[in-house]
Write a protein that holds these residues in place. Structure first.
Motif, PDB file in Angstrom:
ATOM      1  N   LEU A   1       0.837  -1.212   0.000  1.00 18.52           N
ATOM      2  CA  LEU A   1       0.000   0.000   0.000  1.00 18.52           C
ATOM      3  C   LEU A   1       0.868   1.256   0.000  1.00 18.52           C
ATOM      4  O   LEU A   1       0.490   2.285  -0.582  1.00 18.52           O
ATOM      5  CB  LEU A   1      -0.939  -0.001   1.209  1.00 18.52           C
ATOM      6  CG  LEU A   1      -2.093  -1.014   1.116  1.00 18.52           C
ATOM      7  CD1 LEU A   1      -2.774  -1.197   2.474  1.00 18.52           C
ATOM      8  CD2 LEU A   1      -3.116  -0.580   0.067  1.00 18.52           C
ATOM      9  N   SER A   2       2.047   1.154   0.591  1.00 23.59           N
ATOM     10  CA  SER A   2       2.935   2.329   0.634  1.00 23.59           C
ATOM     11  C   SER A   2       3.497   2.659  -0.751  1.00 23.59           C
ATOM     12  O   SER A   2       4.053   3.738  -0.959  1.00 23.59           O
ATOM     13  CB  SER A   2       4.076   2.098   1.629  1.00 23.59           C
ATOM     14  OG  SER A   2       5.018   1.179   1.086  1.00 23.59           O
ATOM     15  N   LEU A   3       3.345   1.763  -1.689  1.00 24.10           N
ATOM     16  CA  LEU A   3       3.846   2.018  -3.049  1.00 24.10           C
ATOM     17  C   LEU A   3       2.798   2.717  -3.928  1.00 24.10           C
ATOM     18  O   LEU A   3       3.093   3.099  -5.061  1.00 24.10           O
ATOM     19  CB  LEU A   3       4.283   0.702  -3.720  1.00 24.10           C
ATOM     20  CG  LEU A   3       5.249  -0.194  -2.921  1.00 24.10           C
ATOM     21  CD1 LEU A   3       5.689  -1.393  -3.763  1.00 24.10           C
ATOM     22  CD2 LEU A   3       6.472   0.582  -2.456  1.00 24.10           C
ATOM     23  N   LEU A   4       1.558   2.860  -3.393  1.00 23.27           N
ATOM     24  CA  LEU A   4       0.494   3.514  -4.169  1.00 23.27           C
ATOM     25  C   LEU A   4       0.535   5.029  -3.987  1.00 23.27           C
ATOM     26  O   LEU A   4       0.861   5.540  -2.916  1.00 23.27           O
ATOM     27  CB  LEU A   4      -0.884   3.008  -3.712  1.00 23.27           C
ATOM     28  CG  LEU A   4      -1.323   1.607  -4.142  1.00 23.27           C
ATOM     29  CD1 LEU A   4      -2.613   1.240  -3.420  1.00 23.27           C
ATOM     30  CD2 LEU A   4      -1.506   1.506  -5.655  1.00 23.27           C
ATOM     31  N   LYS A   5       0.112   5.728  -5.048  1.00 18.07           N
ATOM     32  CA  LYS A   5      -0.111   7.182  -4.973  1.00 18.07           C
ATOM     33  C   LYS A   5      -1.359   7.462  -4.132  1.00 18.07           C
ATOM     34  O   LYS A   5      -2.164   6.552  -3.891  1.00 18.07           O
ATOM     35  CB  LYS A   5      -0.447   7.716  -6.375  1.00 18.07           C
ATOM     36  CG  LYS A   5       0.705   7.912  -7.287  1.00 18.07           C
ATOM     37  CD  LYS A   5       0.110   8.504  -8.582  1.00 18.07           C
ATOM     38  CE  LYS A   5       1.123   8.441  -9.685  1.00 18.07           C
ATOM     39  NZ  LYS A   5       0.545   8.737 -10.982  1.00 18.07           N
TER      40      LYS A   5
END
Ligand code: NAP
Ligand code: ZN
Ligand code: ZN
Length: 346
Positions: free
Chosen positions: A255-259
């Protein structure tokens, strides 16, 4: 009744082995086709092992089925003897509910009938594609092009539609940064469709050795998830993550890789429920979504799209006697990128 040769698991503890069984006679709306090739989906293994729910045994897996029509019922209009034919994960549904009427038979509100490990409307278990012939209502039989390699078409019936459908639903395309998480059967089709639809595609993989393949499949970038520096480089980067992983994994990290407003689409089905940290979604108004296979009209649309754009699966053709070895390799993530059974070896 029609005598059938197949391969079945007698219980979750036993290896697959030859098993003879019977299918219903061809009814007025049925198509019988001889199975030439059947893909090996990770869902076959989950179901044999009772990963999701107690299965119906003996179990004949297989829902990526292609072959040639042997017999048709009197009322069948769409198929004739000798035609190519295919069946995916579904063989029946209620046809009357709101979802069935929209062509979303995979979400039938009454409950659809799956190709195997399911009970038909006659109350009898369904048996899948690791077998030499199948009888299916014509509404659940699909047309395939003779221009594509037949064994390489088989995986489109599950791995293909399962990745095509969410990418179409969320209109993934030009201007989007798409991550495909896990480069296996589903993942490699996700890459091909993402690229074909115009997105910038990055593979997120636990196998650094797949980097060259990812590029060959058309991916623009590759991130080895074991390398913290590479992971850091894609923090807050993606509009969509298509998650095809079959085992438990760290949702917070992905989730931390999503904008902001990014969507994490789950298509993989690990045996355990996924755990979503609240802070992982509320910071950046992110969504975790899911998608299941595809309905009949969209599956036909996908097959036609693949024929028009020359898209097939990358496969390793196997002898059915090697099915257990293939499962072992699949469990290790060592599949390039779909095993397909040559049914002539049955
Ligand atoms: P597969 O060929 O085995 O691919 C799964 C990939 O996930 C592996 O190749 C590996 O890729 C990665 N992976 C596996 N274990 C991992 C782990 N512990 N941590 C991180 N990555 C891992 O399986 P598949 O046939 O594509 O199916 C994938 C999943 O989708 C299964 O759970 C299956 O049941 C499910 N499925 C769902 C639907 C649906 O309707 N939603 C339809 C079909 C299948 P890397 O080596 O690149 O990491
Ligand atoms: Zn499948
Ligand atoms: Zn329905």
């Amino acid at each position: 009744m029609i005598p059938v040769k197949g391969y079945a698991a007698q219980s979750p503890e036993t290896d697959l082995a030859p098993w003879d069984f019977q299918r219903r006679e061809v009814g007025p709306h049925d198509v019988q086709f001889d199975i030439l090739y059947c893909g090996v989906c990770h869902s076959d293994l989950h179901q044999i092992k009772n990963d999701w729910f107690p299965g119906i045994f003996p179990m004949v897996p297989g829902h990526e089925i292609v072959g040639k029509v042997k017999k048709v019922g009197d009322h069948v209009k769409g198929f004739k003897v000798g035609d190519l034919a295919a069946t995916g994960c579904l063989v029946d549904s209620c046809r009357e509910c709101e979802n069935c009427k929209k062509g979303l038979e995979q979400y039938c509100l009454v409950g659809n009938v799956q190709t195997y490990n399911s009970l038909g409307k006659d109350g009898k278990p369904t048996y899948g594609g690791y077998s030499n012939t199948i009888v299916v209502h014509e509404d659940f039989v699909l047309h395939i092009s003779d221009k594509l390699s037949l064994p390489a078409v088989a995986p489109l019936l599950c791995a293909g539609i399962t990745t095509y459908s969410p990418l179409r639903h969320w209109k993934v395309g030009k201007g989007h940064k798409l991550a495909v998480l896990g480069l296996g059967g589903l993942g490699h089709m996700g890459v091909k469709f993402g690229v074909a639809f115009g997105a910038e595609v990055t593979v997120l993989s636990s196998s650094p050795s797949k980097q060259a393949d990812a590029k060959k499949l058309g991916a623009h970038k590759f991130v080895a998830m074991s390398d913290p520096e590479q992971v850091k480089g894609v923090k807050g980067y993606f509009d969509f993550i298509l998650d095809t992983v079959s085992a438990p994994h760290d949702m917070g990290l992905y989730l931390s890789l999503l904008k902001t407003d990014g969507i994490h689409i789950c298509v993989g089905v690990p045996a355990e429920p996924i755990s979503v940290p609240s802070f992982g979604i509320l910071g950046g108004r992110k969504s975790v979504a899911g998608s299941g296979i595809g309905g009949l009209p969209e599956t036909q649309e996908m097959l036609d799209y693949c024929a028009a754009n020359n898209i097939v699966s990358d496969i390793e053709l196997i002898d059915i006697k090697d099915i257990q070895k293939s499962y072992e390799r699949m469990l290790k993530g060592d599949v390039r990128y779909r095993f397909v059974i040559d049914m002539a070896t049955l």
